[in-house]
Design a protein around this motif. Sequence first.
Motif, mmCIF file in Angstrom:
data_model
loop_
_atom_site.group_PDB
_atom_site.id
_atom_site.type_symbol
_atom_site.label_atom_id
_atom_site.label_comp_id
_atom_site.label_asym_id
_atom_site.label_seq_id
_atom_site.Cartn_x
_atom_site.Cartn_y
_atom_site.Cartn_z
ATOM 1 N N TYR A 172 58.921 -12.644 -61.845
ATOM 2 C CA TYR A 172 58.145 -11.883 -60.869
ATOM 3 C C TYR A 172 56.883 -12.613 -60.405
ATOM 4 C CZ TYR A 172 61.031 -8.297 -63.065
ATOM 5 O OH TYR A 172 62.085 -7.589 -63.558
ATOM 6 N N GLY A 173 56.592 -13.756 -60.978
ATOM 7 C CA GLY A 173 55.301 -14.408 -60.791
ATOM 8 C C GLY A 173 55.094 -15.004 -59.405
ATOM 9 N N ASN A 174 53.834 -15.320 -59.105
ATOM 10 C CA ASN A 174 53.491 -15.924 -57.828
ATOM 11 C C ASN A 174 54.157 -17.276 -57.642
ATOM 12 O OD1 ASN A 174 51.715 -13.975 -56.626
ATOM 13 N ND2 ASN A 174 50.195 -14.499 -58.197
ATOM 14 N N ALA A 175 54.054 -18.120 -58.670
ATOM 15 C CA ALA A 175 54.671 -19.445 -58.562
ATOM 16 C C ALA A 175 56.185 -19.322 -58.495
ATOM 17 C CB ALA A 175 54.249 -20.314 -59.753
ATOM 18 N N ALA A 176 56.741 -18.415 -59.287
ATOM 19 C CA ALA A 176 58.195 -18.232 -59.282
ATOM 20 C C ALA A 176 58.675 -17.766 -57.902
ATOM 21 C CB ALA A 176 58.605 -17.232 -60.360
ATOM 22 N N GLY A 177 57.898 -16.891 -57.284
ATOM 23 C CA GLY A 177 58.279 -16.386 -55.973
ATOM 24 C C GLY A 177 58.329 -17.496 -54.933
ATOM 25 N N LEU A 178 57.353 -18.384 -54.976
ATOM 26 C CA LEU A 178 57.370 -19.499 -54.033
ATOM 27 C C LEU A 178 58.491 -20.476 -54.387
ATOM 28 C CD1 LEU A 178 56.292 -21.120 -51.686
ATOM 29 C CD2 LEU A 178 54.455 -21.974 -53.161
ATOM 30 N N ARG A 180 50.034 -25.273 -68.451
ATOM 31 C CA ARG A 180 49.698 -24.786 -69.799
ATOM 32 C C ARG A 180 48.277 -24.244 -69.847
ATOM 33 N NH1 ARG A 180 52.856 -29.198 -71.117
ATOM 34 N NH2 ARG A 180 51.067 -30.593 -70.970
ATOM 35 N N LEU A 181 48.130 -23.110 -70.484
ATOM 36 C CA LEU A 181 46.816 -22.510 -70.710
ATOM 37 C C LEU A 181 46.894 -21.879 -72.096
ATOM 38 C CD1 LEU A 181 44.054 -21.870 -69.504
ATOM 39 C CD2 LEU A 181 45.003 -19.743 -68.644
ATOM 40 N N GLY A 182 46.388 -22.613 -73.087
ATOM 41 C CA GLY A 182 46.558 -22.153 -74.457
ATOM 42 C C GLY A 182 48.021 -21.920 -74.740
ATOM 43 N N PRO A 183 48.391 -20.737 -75.192
ATOM 44 C CA PRO A 183 49.766 -20.504 -75.626
ATOM 45 C C PRO A 183 50.713 -20.117 -74.487
ATOM 46 C CG PRO A 183 48.415 -18.584 -76.086
ATOM 47 C CD PRO A 183 47.504 -19.608 -75.471
ATOM 48 N N VAL A 184 50.203 -20.015 -73.263
ATOM 49 C CA VAL A 184 51.051 -19.553 -72.167
ATOM 50 C C VAL A 184 51.086 -20.582 -71.030
ATOM 51 C CG1 VAL A 184 50.690 -17.096 -72.667
ATOM 52 C CG2 VAL A 184 49.094 -18.309 -71.150
ATOM 53 N N THR A 185 51.845 -20.269 -69.975
ATOM 54 C CA THR A 185 51.832 -21.105 -68.774
ATOM 55 C C THR A 185 51.578 -20.204 -67.573
ATOM 56 O OG1 THR A 185 54.215 -20.896 -68.611
ATOM 57 C CG2 THR A 185 53.380 -22.913 -69.623
ATOM 58 N N VAL A 186 51.043 -20.790 -66.516
ATOM 59 C CA VAL A 186 50.672 -19.994 -65.343
ATOM 60 C C VAL A 186 51.243 -20.558 -64.046
ATOM 61 C CG1 VAL A 186 48.643 -18.944 -66.368
ATOM 62 C CG2 VAL A 186 48.450 -21.194 -65.309
ATOM 63 N N GLY A 187 52.267 -21.409 -64.149
ATOM 64 C CA GLY A 187 52.891 -21.958 -62.953
ATOM 65 C C GLY A 187 54.359 -22.275 -63.195
ATOM 66 N N GLN A 188 54.950 -22.986 -62.242
ATOM 67 C CA GLN A 188 56.372 -23.344 -62.297
ATOM 68 C C GLN A 188 56.569 -24.740 -61.713
ATOM 69 O OE1 GLN A 188 59.639 -21.130 -62.620
ATOM 70 N NE2 GLN A 188 58.227 -20.442 -64.198
ATOM 71 N N GLN A 189 57.612 -25.425 -62.171
ATOM 72 C CA GLN A 189 57.980 -26.665 -61.516
ATOM 73 C C GLN A 189 59.495 -26.713 -61.343
ATOM 74 O OE1 GLN A 189 57.269 -30.304 -63.791
ATOM 75 N NE2 GLN A 189 57.006 -29.068 -65.630
ATOM 76 N N PHE A 204 53.329 -13.348 -53.530
ATOM 77 C CA PHE A 204 54.703 -13.206 -54.041
ATOM 78 C C PHE A 204 54.792 -12.266 -55.242
ATOM 79 C CE2 PHE A 204 54.227 -17.413 -52.098
ATOM 80 C CZ PHE A 204 55.123 -17.263 -51.042
ATOM 81 N N GLY A 205 53.807 -12.367 -56.117
ATOM 82 C CA GLY A 205 53.858 -11.584 -57.349
ATOM 83 C C GLY A 205 53.810 -10.083 -57.095
ATOM 84 N N VAL A 206 52.800 -9.634 -56.375
ATOM 85 C CA VAL A 206 52.701 -8.179 -56.181
ATOM 86 C C VAL A 206 53.860 -7.646 -55.338
ATOM 87 C CG1 VAL A 206 50.220 -8.004 -56.596
ATOM 88 C CG2 VAL A 206 51.060 -8.474 -54.266
ATOM 89 N N ARG A 207 54.380 -8.462 -54.436
ATOM 90 C CA ARG A 207 55.543 -8.003 -53.663
ATOM 91 C C ARG A 207 56.759 -7.825 -54.587
ATOM 92 N NH1 ARG A 207 56.498 -11.520 -48.569
ATOM 93 N NH2 ARG A 207 55.140 -13.142 -49.434
ATOM 94 N N ALA A 208 56.900 -8.741 -55.539
ATOM 95 C CA ALA A 208 58.008 -8.598 -56.498
ATOM 96 C C ALA A 208 57.815 -7.348 -57.354
ATOM 97 C CB ALA A 208 58.088 -9.842 -57.392
ATOM 98 N N LEU A 209 56.567 -7.056 -57.707
ATOM 99 C CA LEU A 209 56.316 -5.853 -58.503
ATOM 100 C C LEU A 209 56.621 -4.592 -57.692
ATOM 101 C CD1 LEU A 209 53.098 -6.633 -60.561
ATOM 102 C CD2 LEU A 209 55.497 -6.894 -61.205
ATOM 103 N N ALA A 210 56.331 -4.629 -56.393
ATOM 104 C CA ALA A 210 56.652 -3.471 -55.554
ATOM 105 C C ALA A 210 58.149 -3.186 -55.617
ATOM 106 C CB ALA A 210 56.200 -3.719 -54.113
ATOM 107 N N ASP A 211 58.940 -4.243 -55.563
ATOM 108 C CA ASP A 211 60.397 -4.052 -55.646
ATOM 109 C C ASP A 211 60.798 -3.509 -57.013
ATOM 110 O OD1 ASP A 211 60.483 -5.023 -53.115
ATOM 111 O OD2 ASP A 211 61.181 -7.038 -53.675
ATOM 112 N N LEU A 212 60.202 -4.080 -58.053
ATOM 113 C CA LEU A 212 60.539 -3.649 -59.414
ATOM 114 C C LEU A 212 60.195 -2.178 -59.619
ATOM 115 C CD1 LEU A 212 61.373 -4.484 -62.347
ATOM 116 C CD2 LEU A 212 58.944 -4.959 -62.752
ATOM 117 N N ILE A 213 58.985 -1.800 -59.205
ATOM 118 C CA ILE A 213 58.538 -0.409 -59.407
ATOM 119 C C ILE A 213 59.405 0.548 -58.594
ATOM 120 C CG2 ILE A 213 56.611 1.186 -58.997
ATOM 121 C CD1 ILE A 213 54.758 -1.295 -59.571
ATOM 122 N N ALA A 214 59.801 0.110 -57.401
ATOM 123 C CA ALA A 214 60.653 0.968 -56.571
ATOM 124 C C ALA A 214 61.971 1.269 -57.293
ATOM 125 C CB ALA A 214 60.908 0.309 -55.220
#
Lengths: 255, 255, 255, 255, 255, 255
Positions: free
Chosen positions: C108-114, C128-137, C230-240
């Motif tokens: 659902y993430g912003n990077a994933a959406g793009l 990488r940000l400590g124990p998590v990641t915040v992007g995609q490749q 991208f992220g919030v639009r994906a959440l809109a679909d999920l919540i719907a």
Amino acid sequence: MEASVLYDRLDEELAVEDYADVDASANGLQVGSGAGAVDRVAVAVDGVQATFEAAADWDADAMVVHHGLSWGGIDRITGRTYDRVAALVENDIDLYAVHLPLDGHPQYGNAAGLADRLNLGNRAPFGRLGPVTVGQQGWLQQPASPAALHETLEDLLDHGGQGVRLLDFGPEEIESVAILTGSGTDWLDEAVAADVDAYVTGEPEGKLYHMAREAGVNVFLGGHYGTETFGVRALADLIAEWGPETAFLDEPTGL
Amino acid sequence: MEASVLYDRLDEELAVEDYADVDASANGLQVGSGAGAVDRVAVAVDGVQATFEAAADWDADAMVVHHGLSWGGIDRITGRTYDRVAALVENDIDLYAVHLPLDGHPQYGNAAGLADRLNLGNRAPFGRLGPVTVGQQGWLQQPASPAALHETLEDLLDHGGQGVRLLDFGPEEIESVAILTGSGTDWLDEAVAADVDAYVTGEPEGKLYHMAREAGVNVFLGGHYGTETFGVRALADLIAEWGPETAFLDEPTGL
Amino acid sequence: MEASVLYDRLDEELAVEDYADVDASANGLQVGSGAGAVDRVAVAVDGVQATFEAAADWDADAMVVHHGLSWGGIDRITGRTYDRVAALVENDIDLYAVHLPLDGHPQYGNAAGLADRLNLGNRAPFGRLGPVTVGQQGWLQQPASPAALHETLEDLLDHGGQGVRLLDFGPEEIESVAILTGSGTDWLDEAVAADVDAYVTGEPEGKLYHMAREAGVNVFLGGHYGTETFGVRALADLIAEWGPETAFLDEPTGL
Amino acid sequence: MEASVLYDRLDEELAVEDYADVDASANGLQVGSGAGAVDRVAVAVDGVQATFEAAADWDADAMVVHHGLSWGGIDRITGRTYDRVAALVENDIDLYAVHLPLDGHPQYGNAAGLADRLNLGNRAPFGRLGPVTVGQQGWLQQPASPAALHETLEDLLDHGGQGVRLLDFGPEEIESVAILTGSGTDWLDEAVAADVDAYVTGEPEGKLYHMAREAGVNVFLGGHYGTETFGVRALADLIAEWGPETAFLDEPTGL
Amino acid sequence: MEASVLYDRLDEELAVEDYADVDASANGLQVGSGAGAVDRVAVAVDGVQATFEAAADWDADAMVVHHGLSWGGIDRITGRTYDRVAALVENDIDLYAVHLPLDGHPQYGNAAGLADRLNLGNRAPFGRLGPVTVGQQGWLQQPASPAALHETLEDLLDHGGQGVRLLDFGPEEIESVAILTGSGTDWLDEAVAADVDAYVTGEPEGKLYHMAREAGVNVFLGGHYGTETFGVRALADLIAEWGPETAFLDEPTGL
Amino acid sequence: MEASVLYDRLDEELAVEDYADVDASANGLQVGSGAGAVDRVAVAVDGVQATFEAAADWDADAMVVHHGLSWGGIDRITGRTYDRVAALVENDIDLYAVHLPLDGHPQYGNAAGLADRLNLGNRAPFGRLGPVTVGQQGWLQQPASPAALHETLEDLLDHGGQGVRLLDFGPEEIESVAILTGSGTDWLDEAVAADVDAYVTGEPEGKLYHMAREAGVNVFLGGHYGTETFGVRALADLIAEWGPETAFLDEPTGL
């Protein structure tokens, strides 16, 4: 019993290590050589001049207390601290302190001791503090009114004649109870989230009143001392099983 | 009166800036636009649901409280905090909070107010906290026994029927008195070093008992609320001089 | 749908807990009682006056945003913060914010959406940000020139007419791409170490220019807003899918 | 000129010491022996490979830059940092960096330089950062529309062809202006509190949009580089007065 | 051998990652491009002007040292640091530093190297530092008097003619030995708790004297340099197995 | 003499308050009631078992030492600390410690005492540590060779037969000298910047060797104890002027 064996067993039984990062108290042996034999162990809630003198009168080799002398490092052994340390040194009494591990222990702990006397069923740990817990929760065998539970607590707690304060903002029938002895303001929200009917703690901190009122929960305030005699008394029994003679030195403060 | 003018004057009168580094409370305007005119100002010790509703009933434009909502940053405006903030927003009431600057102020402060009523002479600041002080000390016009001062304090303090607790470990004749309202355990040693005969504070924290006993000082515990109505009442008078109508909304807690 | 159920499900789907130590944003419910039912959920990138008003016009019960109001603790609910909070309170709209967990989520993430829209294959976590990641490749299906990818990104990103900036210091044929939406300067080095041909991020921070030039990598700057719808639009679909009606409230900033 | 004399004079002229506690940049000599004579001094906004090579081509003995290499401690002299340091070492060029002291200096500073070119009157320091300031404010000689000031700024700023972004949320006639070059988001609120009509800064940070819109202020975004050439150019003139030959090495980034 | 391959292998063999949180030294490649091939690797205890020059004379491509240049961040590459860095840059020598991981390694470490030469049996890790250890302990094959072990250590350690200092406060027959090279005062208590007969460390810190005397343990002080040549010499052998030619550049300090 | 008067005077003479923020030692009375009269005051460099016993043998009422027991807070009064505290308590000896204020004092300090004996002229404070200094510098009456000064220092310093170590990397004629007793590595750079010919300190820390060699300065290492007897001996004389009998208890360590 070897002094070092006694302290190691206590450390282990009470899982002292698990609380190292969250407890300001330096738990374990706080004052003393920790050497030689220990035949007589006095226990008390507070490690203070009055209990140290009582321990000396009773000829103790060691004391086990809930509130010791070292909370984040002693800068100077002067004033009140000097008098207390000198009482120990001059009477050759070791001081072993155990704070939060004794609040939260499911068998020997302060909250567990009160839960036992209230005969709470369906018991569970309560009072999260990082990786550990420092309280207990459970269910009364029979629903009770706030007034009835008030009376029961005034009988059970060592409140030094000051009584127990009831903030009766909760339901008129109490079934579930959370207990966090000593100073419990920071866990009222956890009690509310757990949807208990009553919360029992010790210190009457000022901001508790409106927190309880707005949350609609019954709160019983039995005093810091009043709610915390159960742990050291349980340790006295445990240590007695290991050999040494033990005594509980009661110095109720009404606070 | 312009809202912004009112808040600026309070900031200045109470030297709010001087306490910025030592007070967890975000003193000053805590909730509100801070715009428009303020004709009716309610004061209260605690900024909570009960006083916010009372303020709305009284049609307040702004409230001045000793205990506000922001102590080190609000992470979420949810639960109790949401209800409190919503009560302010929906009734269009600004919330101005002033904590330690009101404890320590030599004229309008909580300790000063009690010192006035005890008619203490030879007054001096008491209760060092970094660069400021948060209490007062002085001398009774006539020596009094602990019992007599006890009676006087039970009359003066708004203890909600819970009375004042006396730990009578000090001299039988009291001449000098130190006052630190609210939670004063951390300053007992300063009172002892100042060689006062009595120390008056609010919260009955457990460890105070043996500290007082070992130091040989009389300690009076009037409750957090009970000792802290003087400051906001003095502010009500001050603000009334500036124009707005004022009211003190009393919600004693007995804690 | 029960409000509390909605927020708990979002917390769980987005693994909000895992980001608690690295995200300044207080993720989860930020403003509101969190009680009652939620039938209409608006989503937006930014939790600000404009989107709160749009949500009120649309009759939302709750909003889900990427950028909320609480970043390390709110000291005062005044000024801009008061206006924003009041808009929520007065219109009875809950605010749920989810920042880094939504940047990095693999589905659902912003990077994933793009990445989805670029049809990247062989996807892997990035940033990488400590124990998590915040992007995609990942890898383009067909190699593209910087100019061609530039054109594609100008079509895909919601840049408010400001276009996408290209720093074309990299290879003339782009196969591998790393994406870190919003503010990505701190991860350019990770992109270089991963040997990608192009790095797509949002904010045109000044120091990026020479970092890209010296590293010899193509950098695309689509703006903070432009890369993060991208992220919030994906959440809109999920919540719907869960029941409530949803709407995306678009307020492009060109920044 | 003795190298050490040059650096000491710059330290003194720019009050480098006063910014020590608030600037992450290690201001002063950052790389070099600081010994020997300095005859040719190149200045540049950014201390990077491109400007170091240009300085070597120009035969510089030393460089003075606004953005140096040391921001809170260099852990490893590897990668980009190695290449930059090696370029300096191999060409025997000292690197002197001066960051915030050059932003805020009332005569030689970046903001002051732009204020001079805008011919602002009634100048005052702007942009509080602890004990210092890092910007300037003042009044236009003639009121100007946002569009007119936009045009003027596009002429004055070295934006590398990327133009200046205008967020025209403020009054239609601009009289008062605050300037904080580089990255100025954190001071928008100070500009609003100072009631200026326009705020000029560099980086187009995403959250600026709604902050400006809600506050009703005109914001001009000229890019980090674009707003920060004034300081080093002023230093080139100053140093030339002291003896050494100087040159400004322009490497506009459009960011 | 590829430079990057060499450094990655060293990182892995020495478990450099495991020490990241407890070592002030930035272990791994500290200075250099880390690119290209490495045919000649010099090792030394100290990364200083003298060893860098010796490495240049020997035509080294890279150096591996125990004490590097970066201890918590380099603020300025000036003075002594500039001279050292310039020596590396100008001679195109990479600097790889490995501090605590080399003290504690059970095979290649400084303590392990000395333990090997003393032929200690029943070896175990010693010297806890958070999650790792930085020393070794074990048993002599034959009990030895303090004087005999003193003589052995004077033979084994590279003390630059300054000898080894013996504080002979322990038993007259030594069987068990703990070793912590370099600066070992902080671990004397662990040695005492482990009940060893002798403790071997490097730096003669002043407070060690009474600590040893009161604890009744023999302490041998061989100097920081004297106890720390074993690790880099072991690495020279290891690297030689991988291909490159190696040399140990000995610069004993007598300290 | 009243104990409290003695300690207050020492606090004042030595400006103990000025060092509070930079000294880990809790200077002032560290152990004892601080009450009653003090007729016999023993002084020693180290507050340890050996000197406490010597003080008891000499019938001291109080001890003044340079190195006390409290360095950042005592967590447990056990082991070595218990033995030391018990020796004081059982013999009813107060312990007054004064660390950095005694290193830096221009008249009674350790560095000043050595500077007096070297007959240094044109004296100035040396060794900046935040707002204070902890050493001295000055000029020999006659230039001396390193060897000659070496001989002089071996005579003056109480090195316990271990001699003084000379690192003769500086000029062959010494005129200016900086002194920082005890552990002085961190101030070598200040000595070099002050352009002295010789630097005298105590502990032979390993990294000093190459620092001295690269800087081209003569360094004399007299041991921690050896350089620090001057201060307490000066205090013995000062206290004797005030009334009490005094004695210096010499326990040289050769470290």
